[in-house]
Enzyme design. Sequence first.
Site, PDB file in Angstrom:
ATOM      1  N   TYR A  33       0.830  -1.201   0.000  1.00 31.10           N
ATOM      2  CA  TYR A  33       0.000   0.000   0.000  1.00 31.10           C
ATOM      3  C   TYR A  33       0.858   1.242   0.000  1.00 31.10           C
ATOM      4  O   TYR A  33       2.071   1.162   0.209  1.00 31.10           O
ATOM      5  CB  TYR A  33      -0.953   0.006   1.210  1.00 31.10           C
ATOM      6  CG  TYR A  33      -0.289   0.275   2.538  1.00 31.10           C
ATOM      7  CD1 TYR A  33       0.502  -0.685   3.157  1.00 31.10           C
ATOM      8  CD2 TYR A  33      -0.437   1.509   3.177  1.00 31.10           C
ATOM      9  CE1 TYR A  33       1.120  -0.435   4.375  1.00 31.10           C
ATOM     10  CE2 TYR A  33       0.169   1.767   4.392  1.00 31.10           C
ATOM     11  CZ  TYR A  33       0.943   0.793   4.984  1.00 31.10           C
ATOM     12  OH  TYR A  33       1.565   1.049   6.181  1.00 31.10           O
ATOM     13  N   ARG A  52       7.923   4.388  -4.767  1.00 32.41           N
ATOM     14  CA  ARG A  52       7.990   3.379  -3.700  1.00 32.41           C
ATOM     15  C   ARG A  52       6.957   2.282  -3.946  1.00 32.41           C
ATOM     16  O   ARG A  52       7.217   1.098  -3.677  1.00 32.41           O
ATOM     17  CB  ARG A  52       7.784   4.031  -2.332  1.00 32.41           C
ATOM     18  CG  ARG A  52       7.965   3.037  -1.182  1.00 32.41           C
ATOM     19  CD  ARG A  52       7.984   3.713   0.180  1.00 32.41           C
ATOM     20  NE  ARG A  52       6.719   4.351   0.490  1.00 32.41           N
ATOM     21  CZ  ARG A  52       6.489   5.087   1.570  1.00 32.41           C
ATOM     22  NH1 ARG A  52       7.454   5.290   2.459  1.00 32.41           N
ATOM     23  NH2 ARG A  52       5.313   5.632   1.786  1.00 32.41           N
ATOM     24  N   ARG A 100      -7.741 -20.247  -2.512  1.00 26.38           N
ATOM     25  CA  ARG A 100      -6.733 -20.136  -1.458  1.00 26.38           C
ATOM     26  C   ARG A 100      -5.688 -21.253  -1.547  1.00 26.38           C
ATOM     27  O   ARG A 100      -6.019 -22.434  -1.449  1.00 26.38           O
ATOM     28  CB  ARG A 100      -7.399 -20.172  -0.071  1.00 26.38           C
ATOM     29  CG  ARG A 100      -6.409 -19.850   1.052  1.00 26.38           C
ATOM     30  CD  ARG A 100      -7.053 -19.910   2.427  1.00 26.38           C
ATOM     31  NE  ARG A 100      -6.069 -19.559   3.455  1.00 26.38           N
ATOM     32  CZ  ARG A 100      -5.135 -20.392   3.892  1.00 26.38           C
ATOM     33  NH1 ARG A 100      -5.085 -21.631   3.423  1.00 26.38           N
ATOM     34  NH2 ARG A 100      -4.264 -20.000   4.803  1.00 26.38           N
ATOM     35  N   HIS A 102      -1.085 -21.436  -0.924  1.00 25.72           N
ATOM     36  CA  HIS A 102       0.058 -20.587  -0.584  1.00 25.72           C
ATOM     37  C   HIS A 102       0.893 -20.125  -1.786  1.00 25.72           C
ATOM     38  O   HIS A 102       1.255 -18.955  -1.860  1.00 25.72           O
ATOM     39  CB  HIS A 102       0.956 -21.280   0.448  1.00 25.72           C
ATOM     40  CG  HIS A 102       0.382 -21.259   1.834  1.00 25.72           C
ATOM     41  ND1 HIS A 102      -0.807 -21.891   2.168  1.00 25.72           N
ATOM     42  CD2 HIS A 102       0.832 -20.690   2.973  1.00 25.72           C
ATOM     43  CE1 HIS A 102      -1.064 -21.700   3.444  1.00 25.72           C
ATOM     44  NE2 HIS A 102      -0.090 -20.975   3.957  1.00 25.72           N
ATOM     45  N   LYS A 149       6.512  -1.860   1.741  1.00 21.24           N
ATOM     46  CA  LYS A 149       5.337  -1.302   2.430  1.00 21.24           C
ATOM     47  C   LYS A 149       4.175  -2.289   2.294  1.00 21.24           C
ATOM     48  O   LYS A 149       3.216  -2.068   1.537  1.00 21.24           O
ATOM     49  CB  LYS A 149       4.993   0.083   1.872  1.00 21.24           C
ATOM     50  CG  LYS A 149       4.154   0.905   2.840  1.00 21.24           C
ATOM     51  CD  LYS A 149       4.178   2.364   2.470  1.00 21.24           C
ATOM     52  CE  LYS A 149       3.127   3.183   3.216  1.00 21.24           C
ATOM     53  NZ  LYS A 149       3.290   3.242   4.653  1.00 21.24           N
ATOM     54  N   GLU A 182      12.294   2.019  14.186  1.00 23.94           N
ATOM     55  CA  GLU A 182      11.401   3.119  13.778  1.00 23.94           C
ATOM     56  C   GLU A 182      10.133   3.020  14.612  1.00 23.94           C
ATOM     57  O   GLU A 182      10.019   2.164  15.491  1.00 23.94           O
ATOM     58  CB  GLU A 182      11.087   3.015  12.280  1.00 23.94           C
ATOM     59  CG  GLU A 182      10.398   1.712  11.910  1.00 23.94           C
ATOM     60  CD  GLU A 182      10.120   1.555  10.422  1.00 23.94           C
ATOM     61  OE1 GLU A 182       9.957   2.566   9.730  1.00 23.94           O
ATOM     62  OE2 GLU A 182      10.048   0.398   9.961  1.00 23.94           O
ATOM     63  N   LEU A 207      11.129   1.068   7.065  1.00 28.25           N
ATOM     64  CA  LEU A 207      10.521   1.551   5.827  1.00 28.25           C
ATOM     65  C   LEU A 207      11.236   2.837   5.425  1.00 28.25           C
ATOM     66  O   LEU A 207      11.458   3.712   6.267  1.00 28.25           O
ATOM     67  CB  LEU A 207       9.036   1.842   6.045  1.00 28.25           C
ATOM     68  CG  LEU A 207       8.337   2.343   4.784  1.00 28.25           C
ATOM     69  CD1 LEU A 207       8.140   1.198   3.788  1.00 28.25           C
ATOM     70  CD2 LEU A 207       7.002   2.985   5.100  1.00 28.25           C
TER      71      LEU A 207
HETATM   72  N1  PLP Z   1       7.636   3.614   9.036  1.00 28.30           N
HETATM   73  C1  PLP Z   1       6.504   2.883   9.008  1.00 28.30           C
HETATM   74  C2  PLP Z   1       6.513   1.521   9.615  1.00 28.30           C
HETATM   75  C3  PLP Z   1       5.345   3.400   8.425  1.00 28.30           C
HETATM   76  O1  PLP Z   1       4.213   2.660   8.385  1.00 28.30           O
HETATM   77  C4  PLP Z   1       5.363   4.719   7.890  1.00 28.30           C
HETATM   78  C5  PLP Z   1       4.171   5.304   7.263  1.00 28.30           C
HETATM   79  O2  PLP Z   1       3.140   4.717   7.154  1.00 28.30           O
HETATM   80  C6  PLP Z   1       6.552   5.438   7.946  1.00 28.30           C
HETATM   81  C7  PLP Z   1       7.677   4.859   8.517  1.00 28.30           C
HETATM   82  C8  PLP Z   1       6.640   6.834   7.369  1.00 28.30           C
HETATM   83  O3  PLP Z   1       6.654   6.775   5.979  1.00 28.30           O
HETATM   84  P1  PLP Z   1       6.163   8.000   5.081  1.00 28.30           P
HETATM   85  O4  PLP Z   1       6.992   9.177   5.474  1.00 28.30           O
HETATM   86  O5  PLP Z   1       6.411   7.559   3.696  1.00 28.30           O
HETATM   87  O6  PLP Z   1       4.710   8.211   5.393  1.00 28.30           O
END
Ligand code: PLP
Length: 285
Positions: A33, A52, A100, A102, A149, A182, A207
């Site tokens: 997403y 991304r 369904r 895997h 993501k 993070e 991320l």
């Molecule tokens: N880290 C994680 C785990 C996130 O889910 C997000 C945003 O959803 C971020 C960092 C920040 O990313 P962005 O600046 O692209 O929104």
Amino acid sequence: MSRIAYVNGRYVRHAEAGVHIEDRGYQFSDGVYEVCGVRGGMLMDEELHLGRLQRSLSELRIPMPMSLAALRIVLREVVKRNEVANGMIYCQVTRGVAPRDHPFPPAGIKPAIVITAKRLNEARVAAAVEKGVAVMTMPDQRWARRDIKSVSLLANILAKQTAREAGAYEAWLVDPDGFITEGSSTNAWIVDKDGRVVTRPLSADILGGITRHVLLEAAAREGIEIVERPFTVDEARTAREAFVSASTAIIIPVIRVDDMVIGNGAPGSTTMRLRRAYAASGVLS
Ligand code: PLP
């Protein structure tokens, strides 16, 4: 006005929108997403988000559901139909619908796409920026490819819920060596004892936040020194300043890490300078 979602080629009423029960996103979290901020009806940092999205899809070998040009049009249309001036747009792509099983389904299964938009609670964001928020540290229990993501956010939501139940805004996740990776939905930053802004370098551990990327560029323009290195929980607790970054709120100051007050308990000056530096790049008022 009723909310409108885009689902697999159709604009439908949000309340009636749905996906198939054998969508692999629903059954396996087999999808990715993007969340993109909207300001004055415009998509913020759109090209970086689309880049991304393409990368996340290609890491999972899911084809793009439509051309980039078509996607740009649909994103704008969803913002317009929902009359979002300031808010966010959400775009999810999964591997599609298949019985369904895997392994990946046979080639030719169409990826599924859902796009929604909503307004931002600006008063809530403004209050968080003005007062600052608390974060709580806890073990990072996510999978090893956090650079993708993925919609697989179970460990993230459990961490966020634990933080919220403890009265904190965000969970700061900690790797087995005691370094912060993070936040559960944000990137983590501190200003260390020497006044340097510190954030963890890009790797599969975090991320690659778009806001993080734009902030690094804005800081370079403003002459604010940023060091990309891992920092420990102890460093975070005794930092001069701390903050989180993410696409909709951009920067939210952190004034408490666990039971330790950061600085004088108010948003830090470097944090607010960086926020202004981001604004100067023309996408934030
Ligand atoms: N880290 C994680 C785990 C996130 O889910 C997000 C945003 O959803 C971020 C960092 C920040 O990313 P962005 O600046 O692209 O929104």
